[in-house]
Design a protein around this motif. Structure first.
Motif, PDB file in Angstrom:
ATOM      1  N   ASN A  10      24.332  24.526 -13.630  1.00 35.74           N
ATOM      2  CA  ASN A  10      23.720  25.850 -13.512  1.00 35.74           C
ATOM      3  C   ASN A  10      22.250  25.859 -13.879  1.00 35.74           C
ATOM      4  N   THR A  11      21.659  24.670 -13.991  1.00 35.39           N
ATOM      5  CA  THR A  11      20.240  24.577 -14.329  1.00 35.39           C
ATOM      6  C   THR A  11      19.406  24.675 -13.065  1.00 35.39           C
ATOM      7  N   SER A  12      18.354  25.449 -13.081  1.00 36.23           N
ATOM      8  CA  SER A  12      17.504  25.635 -11.902  1.00 36.23           C
ATOM      9  C   SER A  12      16.234  24.819 -12.028  1.00 36.23           C
ATOM     10  N   TYR A  13      15.887  24.098 -10.985  1.00 37.79           N
ATOM     11  CA  TYR A  13      14.673  23.305 -10.953  1.00 37.79           C
ATOM     12  C   TYR A  13      13.832  23.712  -9.747  1.00 37.79           C
ATOM     13  N   GLY A  14      12.554  23.463  -9.848  1.00 36.88           N
ATOM     14  CA  GLY A  14      11.662  23.784  -8.750  1.00 36.88           C
ATOM     15  C   GLY A  14      11.838  22.836  -7.582  1.00 36.88           C
ATOM     16  N   LYS A  15      11.161  23.137  -6.481  1.00 31.33           N
ATOM     17  CA  LYS A  15      11.255  22.288  -5.294  1.00 31.33           C
ATOM     18  C   LYS A  15      10.495  20.993  -5.507  1.00 31.33           C
ATOM     19  N   VAL A  16      10.878  20.003  -4.740  1.00 27.62           N
ATOM     20  CA  VAL A  16      10.218  18.706  -4.819  1.00 27.62           C
ATOM     21  C   VAL A  16       8.760  18.849  -4.407  1.00 27.62           C
ATOM     22  N   LEU A  17       7.912  17.940  -4.862  1.00 27.14           N
ATOM     23  CA  LEU A  17       6.487  17.975  -4.534  1.00 27.14           C
ATOM     24  C   LEU A  17       6.262  18.024  -3.023  1.00 27.14           C
ATOM     25  N   ASP A  18       5.250  18.775  -2.606  1.00 28.84           N
ATOM     26  CA  ASP A  18       4.940  18.844  -1.178  1.00 28.84           C
ATOM     27  C   ASP A  18       4.674  17.459  -0.609  1.00 28.84           C
ATOM     28  N   LEU A  45       0.835  -1.209   0.000  1.00 26.62           N
ATOM     29  CA  LEU A  45       0.000   0.000   0.000  1.00 26.62           C
ATOM     30  C   LEU A  45       0.866   1.253   0.000  1.00 26.62           C
ATOM     31  N   SER A  46       1.913   1.230   0.815  1.00 28.29           N
ATOM     32  CA  SER A  46       2.795   2.380   0.929  1.00 28.29           C
ATOM     33  C   SER A  46       3.598   2.609  -0.352  1.00 28.29           C
ATOM     34  N   VAL A  47       4.153   1.533  -0.912  1.00 29.08           N
ATOM     35  CA  VAL A  47       4.993   1.665  -2.106  1.00 29.08           C
ATOM     36  C   VAL A  47       4.155   2.068  -3.312  1.00 29.08           C
ATOM     37  N   ASP A  48       2.939   1.551  -3.413  1.00 26.25           N
ATOM     38  CA  ASP A  48       2.039   1.985  -4.487  1.00 26.25           C
ATOM     39  C   ASP A  48       1.849   3.509  -4.447  1.00 26.25           C
ATOM     40  N   LYS A  49       1.567   4.004  -3.242  1.00 29.22           N
ATOM     41  CA  LYS A  49       1.328   5.440  -3.084  1.00 29.22           C
ATOM     42  C   LYS A  49       2.564   6.243  -3.463  1.00 29.22           C
ATOM     43  N   LYS A  50       3.719   5.775  -3.046  1.00 30.50           N
ATOM     44  CA  LYS A  50       4.957   6.496  -3.339  1.00 30.50           C
ATOM     45  C   LYS A  50       5.304   6.437  -4.821  1.00 30.50           C
ATOM     46  N   ALA A  51       5.009   5.307  -5.478  1.00 31.04           N
ATOM     47  CA  ALA A  51       5.262   5.192  -6.923  1.00 31.04           C
ATOM     48  C   ALA A  51       4.414   6.200  -7.688  1.00 31.04           C
ATOM     49  N   VAL A  52       3.188   6.388  -7.239  1.00 29.36           N
ATOM     50  CA  VAL A  52       2.304   7.384  -7.864  1.00 29.36           C
ATOM     51  C   VAL A  52       2.861   8.790  -7.647  1.00 29.36           C
ATOM     52  N   LEU A  53       3.343   9.079  -6.437  1.00 38.10           N
ATOM     53  CA  LEU A  53       3.888  10.404  -6.138  1.00 38.10           C
ATOM     54  C   LEU A  53       5.159  10.697  -6.940  1.00 38.10           C
ATOM     55  N   VAL A  54       6.021   9.687  -7.076  1.00 33.92           N
ATOM     56  CA  VAL A  54       7.242   9.875  -7.850  1.00 33.92           C
ATOM     57  C   VAL A  54       6.897  10.116  -9.321  1.00 33.92           C
ATOM     58  N   THR A  55       5.916   9.379  -9.839  1.00 35.49           N
ATOM     59  CA  THR A  55       5.458   9.600 -11.214  1.00 35.49           C
ATOM     60  C   THR A  55       4.959  11.030 -11.379  1.00 35.49           C
ATOM     61  N   LYS A  56       4.171  11.492 -10.417  1.00 32.70           N
ATOM     62  CA  LYS A  56       3.623  12.851 -10.469  1.00 32.70           C
ATOM     63  C   LYS A  56       4.736  13.905 -10.394  1.00 32.70           C
ATOM     64  N   PHE A  57       5.752  13.624  -9.601  1.00 32.71           N
ATOM     65  CA  PHE A  57       6.877  14.540  -9.477  1.00 32.71           C
ATOM     66  C   PHE A  57       7.501  14.837 -10.840  1.00 32.71           C
ATOM     67  N   PHE A  58       7.747  13.794 -11.618  1.00 34.46           N
ATOM     68  CA  PHE A  58       8.361  13.985 -12.933  1.00 34.46           C
ATOM     69  C   PHE A  58       7.355  14.517 -13.958  1.00 34.46           C
ATOM     70  N   ARG A  59       6.109  14.064 -13.842  1.00 37.23           N
ATOM     71  CA  ARG A  59       5.081  14.558 -14.767  1.00 37.23           C
ATOM     72  C   ARG A  59       4.897  16.070 -14.616  1.00 37.23           C
ATOM     73  N   ASP A  60       4.899  16.549 -13.380  1.00 40.68           N
ATOM     74  CA  ASP A  60       4.729  17.987 -13.123  1.00 40.68           C
ATOM     75  C   ASP A  60       5.878  18.818 -13.687  1.00 40.68           C
ATOM     76  N   ARG A  61       7.003  18.176 -13.939  1.00 41.10           N
ATOM     77  CA  ARG A  61       8.153  18.886 -14.498  1.00 41.10           C
ATOM     78  C   ARG A  61       8.305  18.624 -15.989  1.00 41.10           C
ATOM     79  N   GLY A  62       7.278  18.009 -16.581  1.00 45.66           N
ATOM     80  CA  GLY A  62       7.258  17.819 -18.026  1.00 45.66           C
ATOM     81  C   GLY A  62       7.996  16.597 -18.529  1.00 45.66           C
ATOM     82  N   TYR A  63       8.252  15.618 -17.630  1.00 45.46           N
ATOM     83  CA  TYR A  63       8.977  14.418 -18.026  1.00 45.46           C
ATOM     84  C   TYR A  63       8.028  13.209 -18.099  1.00 45.46           C
TER      85      TYR A  63
END
Length: 374
Positions: free
Chosen positions: A357-365, A77-95
């Motif tokens: 020297n590339t700037s990226y936003g903060k990690v997902l809340d 249950l925990s790893v499923d949730k984290k896999a979704v969050l990690v996917t969202k992290f990259f999706r939000d940055r256009g990857y």
């Protein structure tokens, strides 16, 4: 080996290729069988079969087993949730991304919650140095290799961010694989599955490419940490889904082109003779001789002492010497690859230092909260 034959019969019942358990279940050394299942990371799967059959497990083993199964369910249950969050992290940055193995494999099981979870492996589309910089900006302690960079943002599960699904240690063969990968990448990143209690969409490999990728992944581990039965059962459930004849022909051609045909035939023998996979789902003809060699390696999983960093090269040569008879070129090139890998990392470090020297936003809340709360 007679002991293992009985264990295999129970495993076949658990995955559904046997209709009944062995007749002499009362003669099983339950503690040894439990330890075997834990070492091979199949304790949850096997317990599901025993529970379905109504088999009485001795109390001293049963309570340990129930504890392990409960841990497996909760961690899934925990790893499923984290896999979704990690996917969202990259999706939000256009990857674009795909979950490799792990929780994506679990969705092929009749009861995904009983598969022992591992790391989160995610393939992210983009330039190697860009992905490394982005990940290390959010998780500075992450380290990188030829095909992935670690992203230590959770306390209870590792995250490996792949810029390549896998890297073959033969440079010519890897070049062929890279060429093939470039041609199918769009189709992989466009494919998705539902994951977790909320059926969130995450990227996932198509079955045809997954059939090649997971065999290459096991091939890679043959010369390093070896493979356990969980990986072979993952592959069983993947093959059981079936692929079209044209896709099968393409995979057979790729097995040949990438130098893994002999290994693939050995894996097919294990799938058929040990796990009971029907012949119609095999990709190539089984090879008993190679299959028995690979089975011996699988049964030794977790029993050999790990070498320290000081003698890792010598240790790798010693560990793989007995495989030279069957896979001579791979045994010879593997230590060369290890040395070259260190040079690649030194070269990549210089490149990252020059262009950091590339700037990226903060990690997902969500990631930040999970990391601090656990």
């Amino acid at each position: 080996m007679q002991k293992h034959q009985k264990y295999f019969a129970i495993i076949r019942f658990a995955i559904g290729t046997e209709d009944r358990l062995p007749d002499d279940m009362e003669n099983i050394d339950w503690l040894d069988f439990f330890d075997f299942c834990c070492r091979q990371s199949i304790a949850g799967l096997v317990f599901g079969g025993l529970e379905r059959s109504g088999t009485k497990v001795p109390p001293q083993v049963l309570f340990k087993w129930l504890g392990i199964v409960n841990t497996i369910k909760n961690k899934n249950l925990s790893v499923d949730k984290k896999a979704v969050l990690v996917t969202k992290f990259f999706r939000d940055r256009g990857y674009r991304s795909c979950i490799l193995k792990g929780q994506a494999n679990a969705m092929m099981y009749p009861k995904p919650e009983l598969r022992s979870p591992g790391d989160i492996d995610i393939w992210v589309e983009g330039k190697t140095e860009d992905i490394i910089r982005m990940v290390q900006r959010e998780a500075p302690s992450g380290h990188y290799s030829l095909h992935h960079v670690t992203m230590p943002v959770f306390k209870d599960v590792s995250v490996e961010v792949h810029y390549r699904p896998i890297f073959l240690d033969n440079w010519l063969l890897d070049k062929r694989f890279k060429s093939y990968l470039d041609g199918i990448a769009d189709r992989q990143f466009a494919h998705s599955i539902c994951l977790g209690e909320n059926d969130a969409l995450v990227g996932s490999l198509t079955d045809d490419f997954n059939t090649l990728y997971q065999l290459l992944h096991m091939w890679h581990h043959l010369f390093s940490t070896r493979n356990n039965l969980k990986q072979l059962i993952d592959y069983y459930y993947l093959l059981k889904r079936g692929i079209g004849e044209e896709a099968r022909k393409e995979i057979v051609a790729l097995f040949k082109d990438l130098g893994v045909m002999k290994y693939a035939r050995g894996i097919m023998w294990i799938q058929q003779e040990v796990l009971g996979l029907e012949a119609q789902f095999l990709i190539v003809e089984p090879d008993e001789k190679i299959g028995r060699v690979l089975l011996t390696e699988t049964l030794s999983y977790g029993l050999k002492k790990k070498h320290t960093k000081k003698n890792v090269l010598i240790g790798r040569i010693a560990d793989n010497a007995h495989l030279f008879r069957y896979f001579p070129s791979s045994v010879v090139i593997n230590p060369v690859y290890l040395v070259w890998h260190q040079w690649w990392k030194w070269k990549m470090k210089r490149k990252l230092n020059k262009s950091a020297n590339t700037s990226y936003g903060k990690v997902l809340d969500e990631l930040q909260n999970l990391n601090t709360d656990m």
